[in-house]
Design a protein around this motif. Sequence first.
Motif, PDB file in Angstrom:
ATOM      1  N   TYR A 295      11.328  17.169  22.786  1.00  0.00           N
ATOM      2  CA  TYR A 295      12.138  15.964  22.627  1.00  0.00           C
ATOM      3  C   TYR A 295      13.501  16.130  23.298  1.00  0.00           C
ATOM      4  N   LEU A 298      13.074  15.907  27.020  1.00  0.00           N
ATOM      5  CA  LEU A 298      12.792  14.553  27.511  1.00  0.00           C
ATOM      6  C   LEU A 298      14.050  13.705  27.488  1.00  0.00           C
ATOM      7  N   ILE A 391      17.323  27.571  33.056  1.00  0.00           N
ATOM      8  CA  ILE A 391      15.922  27.217  33.287  1.00  0.00           C
ATOM      9  C   ILE A 391      15.002  28.365  32.867  1.00  0.00           C
ATOM     10  N   GLY A 392      15.555  29.563  32.811  1.00  0.00           N
ATOM     11  CA  GLY A 392      14.734  30.706  32.423  1.00  0.00           C
ATOM     12  C   GLY A 392      14.101  31.401  33.605  1.00  0.00           C
ATOM     13  N   PHE A 403      11.042  34.416  27.070  1.00  0.00           N
ATOM     14  CA  PHE A 403       9.711  35.017  27.198  1.00  0.00           C
ATOM     15  C   PHE A 403       9.335  35.786  25.931  1.00  0.00           C
ATOM     16  N   LEU A 406       8.365  33.300  23.296  1.00  0.00           N
ATOM     17  CA  LEU A 406       7.063  32.664  23.496  1.00  0.00           C
ATOM     18  C   LEU A 406       5.923  33.651  23.278  1.00  0.00           C
ATOM     19  N   ARG A 414      -0.444  30.505  18.051  1.00  0.00           N
ATOM     20  CA  ARG A 414      -0.818  30.257  19.428  1.00  0.00           C
ATOM     21  C   ARG A 414      -0.465  28.866  19.939  1.00  0.00           C
ATOM     22  N   ALA A 417       3.128  27.912  20.532  1.00  0.00           N
ATOM     23  CA  ALA A 417       3.655  28.558  21.742  1.00  0.00           C
ATOM     24  C   ALA A 417       3.204  27.809  22.992  1.00  0.00           C
ATOM     25  N   VAL A 418       1.963  27.349  22.970  1.00  0.00           N
ATOM     26  CA  VAL A 418       1.440  26.643  24.153  1.00  0.00           C
ATOM     27  C   VAL A 418       2.258  25.381  24.407  1.00  0.00           C
ATOM     28  N   THR A 421       5.734  26.080  25.651  1.00  0.00           N
ATOM     29  CA  THR A 421       5.804  26.514  27.051  1.00  0.00           C
ATOM     30  C   THR A 421       5.958  25.317  27.994  1.00  0.00           C
ATOM     31  N   VAL A 422       5.462  24.152  27.551  1.00  0.00           N
ATOM     32  CA  VAL A 422       5.669  22.942  28.358  1.00  0.00           C
ATOM     33  C   VAL A 422       7.164  22.697  28.558  1.00  0.00           C
ATOM     34  N   VAL A 424       9.319  24.710  29.230  1.00  0.00           N
ATOM     35  CA  VAL A 424       9.805  25.485  30.378  1.00  0.00           C
ATOM     36  C   VAL A 424       9.720  24.643  31.654  1.00  0.00           C
ATOM     37  N   ILE A 425       8.647  23.844  31.751  1.00  0.00           N
ATOM     38  CA  ILE A 425       8.517  22.958  32.914  1.00  0.00           C
ATOM     39  C   ILE A 425       9.624  21.907  32.882  1.00  0.00           C
ATOM     40  N   ALA A 428      13.186  22.806  33.963  1.00  0.00           N
ATOM     41  CA  ALA A 428      13.394  22.805  35.410  1.00  0.00           C
ATOM     42  C   ALA A 428      13.621  21.382  35.893  1.00  0.00           C
ATOM     43  N   LEU A 429      12.867  20.464  35.328  1.00  0.00           N
ATOM     44  CA  LEU A 429      12.939  19.073  35.789  1.00  0.00           C
ATOM     45  C   LEU A 429      14.323  18.473  35.565  1.00  0.00           C
TER      46      LEU A 429
ATOM     47  N   PHE B 174       9.899  23.208  43.274  1.00  0.00           N
ATOM     48  CA  PHE B 174      10.157  24.050  42.106  1.00  0.00           C
ATOM     49  C   PHE B 174       9.426  23.520  40.874  1.00  0.00           C
ATOM     50  N   VAL B 175       9.508  22.228  40.656  1.00  0.00           N
ATOM     51  CA  VAL B 175       8.943  21.665  39.429  1.00  0.00           C
ATOM     52  C   VAL B 175       7.415  21.754  39.442  1.00  0.00           C
ATOM     53  N   ARG B 178       6.378  25.069  38.694  1.00  0.00           N
ATOM     54  CA  ARG B 178       6.522  25.374  37.267  1.00  0.00           C
ATOM     55  C   ARG B 178       5.285  24.963  36.474  1.00  0.00           C
ATOM     56  N   PHE B 182       3.263  27.547  34.149  1.00  0.00           N
ATOM     57  CA  PHE B 182       2.830  27.322  32.773  1.00  0.00           C
ATOM     58  C   PHE B 182       1.508  28.067  32.530  1.00  0.00           C
ATOM     59  N   LEU B 186       0.929  31.423  30.111  1.00  0.00           N
ATOM     60  CA  LEU B 186      -0.066  31.460  29.038  1.00  0.00           C
ATOM     61  C   LEU B 186      -1.053  32.602  29.272  1.00  0.00           C
ATOM     62  N   PHE B 189       0.509  35.697  28.020  1.00  0.00           N
ATOM     63  CA  PHE B 189       0.509  35.771  26.555  1.00  0.00           C
ATOM     64  C   PHE B 189      -0.860  36.247  26.069  1.00  0.00           C
ATOM     65  N   SER B 592      10.710   9.115  27.972  1.00  0.00           N
ATOM     66  CA  SER B 592      12.017   9.742  27.781  1.00  0.00           C
ATOM     67  C   SER B 592      13.071   8.693  27.454  1.00  0.00           C
TER      68      SER B 592
END
Lengths: 555, 654
Positions: A295, A298, A391-392, A403, A406, A414, A417-418, A421-422, A424-425, A428-429, B174-175, B178, B182, B186, B189, B592
């Motif tokens: 959230y 976004l 951004i990591g 990391f 996660l 599990r 965490a999955v 991880t979104v 993380v994308i 960057a955006l 880049f995006v 990413r 992902f 995973l 992990f 968003s």
Amino acid sequence: MGVGSDFPILSTIVAVPVLAAVVVALLPRSRPDLIRNVGLAASLAVGVLTVVLAIDFEAGVPGYQFVSEHRWIEDFGISWILGVDGISLFLVVLSGVLFPIALYGPKVHKDLKSYVAWMLVLEAGCIGSFLSLDLFLFFLFFEITLVPMYFIIGGWGYENRVYASVKFFLYTLFGSAFMLVGMLALVYLSAKGRAPVTFDIRELADRGAVAGNTARWIFLAFVAAFAVKVPLFPVHTWLPDAHTEAPTAGSVILAGVLLKLGTYGIVRFGLTLFPQAAVDLAPLLLTLAVIGIIYGALVATVQKDLKRLVAYSSVAHLGFIVLGTFAFTNQGLSGSVLQMVNHGLSTGALFLLVGMIYERRHTRQIAELNGLQKSMPLLAAVFTVVMLSSIGLPGLNGFVGEFLILIGTFVTHRWWAVVATVGVILAALYLLWAYQRVFHGTPTGDNVGLPDMTRREKTVMAPLVVLIVFLGVYPKPVLDRIDPSVDRLIDHVESRTDYRQPPVAADLGRNVRAAERGIAAQRAAREAEGHQDAGEDHGGAGEGGGEGEHGRVDE
Amino acid sequence: MLDVAYLIPALPLAGFVVLVCLGRRAGDPGAGWVATSAIGLAFLSSFIAYVQLLGKDGEARAVVKPIFTWIRAGGFEVEAGLLVDQLSLTMALFVTGVGTLIHLYSIGYMKGDERFPRFFVYLNLFAFSMLVLVLGDSFLLTFLGWEGVGACSYLLVSFWFERNSAASAGKKAFVVNRVGDFGFMLAMFLVFATFGTLDYQGVLSRVDVLTATTATAIALLLFVGACGKSAQLPLFVWLPDAMEGPTPVSALIHAATMVTAGVYLMARVSPILALSEEALTVIAVVGALTAFFAATVACAQNDIKRVLAYSTVSQLGYMFLAVGSGAYVAAVFHMVTHAFFKALLFLGAGSVIHGLHDQQDMKHMGALRRLMPVTAVTFIIGWLAIAGVPPFAGFWSKDDILLAAYDKSPLLWGVGVVTALLTAYYMSRQVFLVFYGGERWRKAPTAGAHAGGGGAAHDAKHADDAGTGGHGAHGDAPHEGPWVMTLPLVVLASLAALGGLLNLPFGESARLEHWLEPVFGEALRHVEASSAHKQALAAAAGGAALVGIAIAYGIFIRGRRTTAFEPPVLQRAWGIDALYSALIEKPGHALSTFAARVVDARVIDGAVNGVASLVRAGGGQLRKVQTGYVRNYALGVAFGATVLLGLVVMRAGA
């Protein structure tokens, strides 16, 4: 190196800013330079002391160190107990580093005297909170931080500062009310029978007097206060306003240090005092954390105000920290503690940079900015490094914490965490998009020909950039101090509940590594002898895996 | 032993640090020479390491060189180290080798750019990251390099950030990557949860503990990462846009090295892939489809670099087809030959763009072979290599892949052969349009005037004066670049011509196969086929290439046409970008906005403000107390708390 063992370094760290605040209050307003220098000297002294503390801190010792204990209100079992362990150590250092930067970096345009005094009080409050081992003392410091922050936002902030500061104050106070009641209930219930009344959290944790539903309710009361502070979805809406309206230094401290009071509080008090309740309610908090991650990201994407965007990114980042906390693994929790520091550095730096842009352009509206990289290549380069840290990107600090969080969450929860991880994308955006709109393109209008970073700005950013790179490349000295305390806390939780950390998170991995090193050594030996028998390798690796129960190899 | 391996990544890192410290003082061309020497010496180090490794027995050629403990928490420990083996060293050799040539070329290409030193800062950082990627001894170290090259790609694609198209392309690269990361994360992990470690030797020596499901999951998640980095369906969309970067960047990062990282990763984890036939099939099918799809798109592009970009996507598809067929050696072989000829083609294209003052539209080129002989001859060699004409390098590596694909499924082979035909066609089209035909550049609009439209990636180096037409194509005639630009072309052309020697399918001369075999072990599938069968397949592939060339010859040389079979759907890459925009970008933005404007501002803050006003209304009686000053509230709270505290504690004490 270091200080004598009887030197009360922790009390000194808390006392110096308070004394300095008093001194500043006594100085005449007509001497702004003197006021600034006193404030800066005091905060630098604290900074140096915290670094000395980190150096003297014994790595590998899980318990509290440098404990100083003085009876205070004996009848109520309230004492002045300060102590530091791996969980609080780097938050203290972070405060020690960020306060001088916040005091020196951004320019103050009015009433320097009150400003410096409030900042010093704030510093004492923050560090005191991290060091208190007495619940009452903690609450006192925790609440004290509200007042200077309120005045800093309300007094030195931007257009909407009054609304933002009142919202901040009431929101937090609302949460604190729950904690106050919870705290008193806990102390009261722990004092049943012959046990004396105490606010000493070590003693309270030991007694473990509350259980079942009672524990869950009291735990929730604590969490309510901390969740507002973190802030956790859905009690986060004070944060964008407070951050955006606060002066730069206020935002730096708010994001860098103050929010950590919430996450630190959850770890120190939530997990330590209510292990069973924390385990029971973990799914709820994990879910809120994951919602916050997605959230926050976004909402950050569509912000029009650069500062507000950074503020929302904090909601997402702090979500990661809460996630790791309730993963109940060494990695998750160590990652969370580390990430508290990382977020303080990166977001603190981002707010400073946004402040620098504002000083030049007098706007934070992304739409009004463009092409800034053209005239300010250095500022753009620093912004890029800090952004990539946020951004990591591996190699910079943010990645290590994120990391660990996660991977530590994945082994116990599990799917949370999955989804996380979104995030993380998305990070960057929103950051790259903001960067593109602000720094890329051909500058037009007032964005043409802006001066690049001044000497003062470089001085302020340099330590942050150095730490961002250092903690990304070589976090080991920090993790080596965090990990034993985290291990101890997880042990504490395991000893009070049925919960068991998966072996892979606890120590299996290390044994695999140790076994491998053994194989490599054997292989080298064989090679030296001229024998070559690759066939045995499999057996060796299998043994390594089987050694899981034997505990840590290298300690 | 093998301590020289440390130097391989250390030298570009040192170059990066030196250039950062020097800043603008490094100057033009000083910065270029510093960076080029750094990577040149890294190539030398790789070569010495290679010789040292040759001195060992096949099984003992995997050596781990520890560096330091990077991350440790609980049972999670990552000891950073270099894994020097046949695979990583092969990668290191061609990365540094091709890298050195491209660094050298850049000195000429970037001459006069106002950010010349910064360009080489990024190039050396890229080289370092790429070498960490291939030499890292654990998943996490590879990931460090993986993200590092991604960040450098971002910085270099948007190098000419004044242009919005370049800035957008960098961000997009880049995006989208990413999204792939992902999957990579995973996968890590899952690997840690299963093995308790992330380092390759610890994991790959114990793959027998994996269940089929876990193996498939890990393999496919890593493949998602590979799809991002190596621009496979459905994540290829960033690569064509990445052509906004300076052409040497396209050659180095977006053709020869970074984009092959996905293939490297798949090869590295071959023992895991070997456990999952399903994963292999998915990889092979995605590879074949990507190869075909991108080849069709390449047929309809007019921008000289975009043709090559889609061609790269297509060739990477071949490599994944090889991986999916268990032919890892063929994949690596094609990766190496592709690095030679595609780097050559990009540098050749750069030379043309340079010579024509930033003209990139092939419709405005033609007949350049007379004016740019070195570029033309070397480009033609590259063309023959990629088209798969024997005995040039591409023929041999592609032939290996198609042989393995046939073994996997004749259908996949069929797709591969059709793609080979298309490849020969679009490359011939490019060569004929650029180097043959009429001198269309004489009456072409200036590159600057053209830069606004078409969405084509214009390599407008002089973005500032592009609009003013400072460098029109009318002025001076197309010309060859300086020696730093032509020398790399000549070297790469020789490699593209002779690269097949690395792994000729006759007798004992399959050197690469012997060299790499110990790395892949049982995961490597050997095709047992009669030589007649092999020759028939090779003839089919070679035939397809000739047919493709013949068709292009008929249209563009005999027919003297400049346009053929370029439907809009292909020009727009089957509309996939538009599809993403409609399915992800717009709904995502709407969601968003909804979260920000409605949930945050109305629902949550609405509730907060509602409660506040409720309290205010209900507290009419207490109006006198409501001074509106927070400090009074604070005092009140402090007072109330003290009373409450006293009560509770007194009761507790009783």
